[in-house]
Scaffold this active site. Sequence first.
Site, PDB file in Angstrom:
ATOM      1  N   CYS A   1      48.210  44.618  43.355  1.00  0.00           N
ATOM      2  CA  CYS A   1      46.810  44.101  43.403  1.00  0.00           C
ATOM      3  C   CYS A   1      46.665  43.085  44.527  1.00  0.00           C
ATOM      4  O   CYS A   1      47.292  42.262  44.436  1.00  0.00           O
ATOM      5  CB  CYS A   1      46.452  43.628  42.103  1.00  0.00           C
ATOM      6  SG  CYS A   1      44.800  42.757  42.209  1.00  0.00           S
TER       7      CYS A   1
ATOM      8  N   CYS B   1      45.609  39.865  43.139  1.00  0.00           N
ATOM      9  CA  CYS B   1      46.808  38.992  42.188  1.00  0.00           C
ATOM     10  C   CYS B   1      47.627  38.237  43.508  1.00  0.00           C
ATOM     11  O   CYS B   1      48.103  37.265  43.347  1.00  0.00           O
ATOM     12  CB  CYS B   1      47.595  40.059  41.466  1.00  0.00           C
ATOM     13  SG  CYS B   1      46.814  40.281  39.991  1.00  0.00           S
TER      14      CYS B   1
ATOM     15  N   ASP C   1      35.430  35.532  52.070  1.00  0.00           N
ATOM     16  CA  ASP C   1      35.514  37.018  52.078  1.00  0.00           C
ATOM     17  C   ASP C   1      35.927  37.257  53.658  1.00  0.00           C
ATOM     18  O   ASP C   1      35.134  36.814  54.587  1.00  0.00           O
ATOM     19  CB  ASP C   1      34.058  37.469  51.953  1.00  0.00           C
ATOM     20  CG  ASP C   1      34.184  39.069  51.705  1.00  0.00           C
ATOM     21  OD1 ASP C   1      34.029  39.527  50.523  1.00  0.00           O
ATOM     22  OD2 ASP C   1      34.577  39.892  52.682  1.00  0.00           O
TER      23      ASP C   1
ATOM     24  N   HIS D   1      44.789  39.023  35.889  1.00  0.00           N
ATOM     25  CA  HIS D   1      44.224  40.085  36.320  1.00  0.00           C
ATOM     26  C   HIS D   1      43.623  40.686  35.276  1.00  0.00           C
ATOM     27  O   HIS D   1      44.000  40.971  34.136  1.00  0.00           O
ATOM     28  CB  HIS D   1      45.555  41.096  36.652  1.00  0.00           C
ATOM     29  CG  HIS D   1      45.048  42.688  37.374  1.00  0.00           C
ATOM     30  ND1 HIS D   1      44.701  42.673  38.339  1.00  0.00           N
ATOM     31  CD2 HIS D   1      44.724  43.636  36.483  1.00  0.00           C
ATOM     32  CE1 HIS D   1      44.306  43.892  38.828  1.00  0.00           C
ATOM     33  NE2 HIS D   1      44.045  44.328  37.410  1.00  0.00           N
TER      34      HIS D   1
ATOM     35  N   ASN E   1      30.375  43.419  41.346  1.00  0.00           N
ATOM     36  CA  ASN E   1      30.178  45.026  41.654  1.00  0.00           C
ATOM     37  C   ASN E   1      30.985  45.591  40.532  1.00  0.00           C
ATOM     38  O   ASN E   1      32.499  45.106  40.564  1.00  0.00           O
ATOM     39  CB  ASN E   1      30.447  45.395  42.955  1.00  0.00           C
ATOM     40  CG  ASN E   1      29.573  45.085  44.134  1.00  0.00           C
ATOM     41  OD1 ASN E   1      28.351  45.041  43.678  1.00  0.00           O
ATOM     42  ND2 ASN E   1      30.068  44.574  45.434  1.00  0.00           N
TER      43      ASN E   1
ATOM     44  N   THR F   1      35.331  47.716  45.483  1.00  0.00           N
ATOM     45  CA  THR F   1      36.780  48.325  46.055  1.00  0.00           C
ATOM     46  C   THR F   1      37.850  47.718  45.655  1.00  0.00           C
ATOM     47  O   THR F   1      38.870  48.540  45.886  1.00  0.00           O
ATOM     48  CB  THR F   1      36.343  48.193  47.465  1.00  0.00           C
ATOM     49  OG1 THR F   1      36.151  46.994  48.049  1.00  0.00           O
ATOM     50  CG2 THR F   1      35.076  48.862  48.053  1.00  0.00           C
TER      51      THR F   1
ATOM     52  N   HIS G   1      40.090  43.971  40.620  1.00  0.00           N
ATOM     53  CA  HIS G   1      40.380  42.568  40.195  1.00  0.00           C
ATOM     54  C   HIS G   1      39.218  41.910  39.952  1.00  0.00           C
ATOM     55  O   HIS G   1      38.505  41.723  41.112  1.00  0.00           O
ATOM     56  CB  HIS G   1      41.579  42.070  41.040  1.00  0.00           C
ATOM     57  CG  HIS G   1      42.144  40.575  40.431  1.00  0.00           C
ATOM     58  ND1 HIS G   1      43.271  40.266  40.134  1.00  0.00           N
ATOM     59  CD2 HIS G   1      41.513  39.474  40.208  1.00  0.00           C
ATOM     60  CE1 HIS G   1      43.336  38.913  39.924  1.00  0.00           C
ATOM     61  NE2 HIS G   1      42.281  38.493  39.834  1.00  0.00           N
TER      62      HIS G   1
ATOM     63  N   HIS H   1      35.948  39.825  40.509  1.00  0.00           N
ATOM     64  CA  HIS H   1      35.606  38.922  41.466  1.00  0.00           C
ATOM     65  C   HIS H   1      34.111  38.526  41.563  1.00  0.00           C
ATOM     66  O   HIS H   1      33.459  39.883  41.427  1.00  0.00           O
ATOM     67  CB  HIS H   1      36.065  39.315  42.884  1.00  0.00           C
ATOM     68  CG  HIS H   1      35.922  40.603  43.404  1.00  0.00           C
ATOM     69  ND1 HIS H   1      36.524  41.686  43.053  1.00  0.00           N
ATOM     70  CD2 HIS H   1      34.903  41.183  44.214  1.00  0.00           C
ATOM     71  CE1 HIS H   1      35.950  42.908  43.504  1.00  0.00           C
ATOM     72  NE2 HIS H   1      35.219  42.411  44.186  1.00  0.00           N
TER      73      HIS H   1
HETATM   74  P1  AMP Z   1      33.912  44.732  46.219  1.00  0.00           P
HETATM   75  O1  AMP Z   1      33.665  45.877  47.134  1.00  0.00           O
HETATM   76  O2  AMP Z   1      32.803  44.218  45.445  1.00  0.00           O
HETATM   77  O3  AMP Z   1      35.113  45.056  45.346  1.00  0.00           O
HETATM   78  O4  AMP Z   1      34.592  43.470  47.080  1.00  0.00           O
HETATM   79  C1  AMP Z   1      35.679  43.401  47.337  1.00  0.00           C
HETATM   80  C2  AMP Z   1      35.548  42.464  48.678  1.00  0.00           C
HETATM   81  O5  AMP Z   1      36.762  42.110  49.114  1.00  0.00           O
HETATM   82  C3  AMP Z   1      34.781  42.725  50.127  1.00  0.00           C
HETATM   83  O6  AMP Z   1      33.718  42.075  50.321  1.00  0.00           O
HETATM   84  C4  AMP Z   1      35.946  42.636  51.126  1.00  0.00           C
HETATM   85  O7  AMP Z   1      35.353  42.111  52.070  1.00  0.00           O
HETATM   86  C5  AMP Z   1      36.811  41.453  50.488  1.00  0.00           C
HETATM   87  N1  AMP Z   1      38.204  41.532  50.787  1.00  0.00           N
HETATM   88  C6  AMP Z   1      39.097  42.904  51.009  1.00  0.00           C
HETATM   89  N2  AMP Z   1      40.124  42.192  51.486  1.00  0.00           N
HETATM   90  C7  AMP Z   1      40.175  40.944  51.386  1.00  0.00           C
HETATM   91  C8  AMP Z   1      40.956  39.890  52.144  1.00  0.00           C
HETATM   92  N3  AMP Z   1      42.431  40.082  52.255  1.00  0.00           N
HETATM   93  N4  AMP Z   1      40.790  38.634  52.115  1.00  0.00           N
HETATM   94  C9  AMP Z   1      39.459  38.104  51.635  1.00  0.00           C
HETATM   95  N5  AMP Z   1      38.493  39.157  51.428  1.00  0.00           N
HETATM   96  C10 AMP Z   1      38.855  40.436  51.321  1.00  0.00           C
HETATM   97 ZN    ZN Z   2      44.885  41.788  40.208  1.00  0.00          ZN
END
Ligand code: AMP
Ligand code: ZN
Length: 113
Positions: free
Chosen positions: A4, A7, A30, A46, A86, A94, A97, A99
């Site tokens: 994850c 995580c 982000d 988690h 989301n 996407t 976990h 957020h």
């Molecule tokens: P969601 O689409 O709501 O699941 O949001 C996931 C978010 O995580 C997206 O806005 C991505 O840009 C962000 N994201 C993905 N990988 C990373 C990372 N390594 N560091 C910071 N943000 C990330």
């Molecule tokens: Zn997680």
Amino acid sequence: MEDCLFCKIAAGEIPSKKIYEDDRVVAFYDIDPQAPVHFLVIPREHISGADRITEENSAIVGHIFAVIAKITKDLGCGDDFRVVNNCGELAGQTVKHLHFHVLAKRSLAWPPG
Ligand code: AMP
Ligand code: ZN
């Protein structure tokens, strides 16, 4: 949880631009910002998504919102910011976990796309 991304970020195994952390949550910028201020707040525990919030684990959500209020003040966002969660593929989740996105310092349209 193994494999994850968030995580691993919470554990410091994958680097992130951390803004705040305590024993229960981590906040970090982000990687693909959609506003001049765009950070995420996650529980260390988690929880795969908002659909998995229960009476037993929901206290973390109140703490996350208290942390959001503190960080937005520290970053000079005043009382203008948007919190987004989301949940599920159709809603655009996407990373599985829990957020909360926090977006600020630009005008934000409604309804969302
Ligand atoms: P969601 O689409 O709501 O699941 O949001 C996931 C978010 O995580 C997206 O806005 C991505 O840009 C962000 N994201 C993905 N990988 C990373 C990372 N390594 N560091 C910071 N943000 C990330
Ligand atoms: Zn997680």
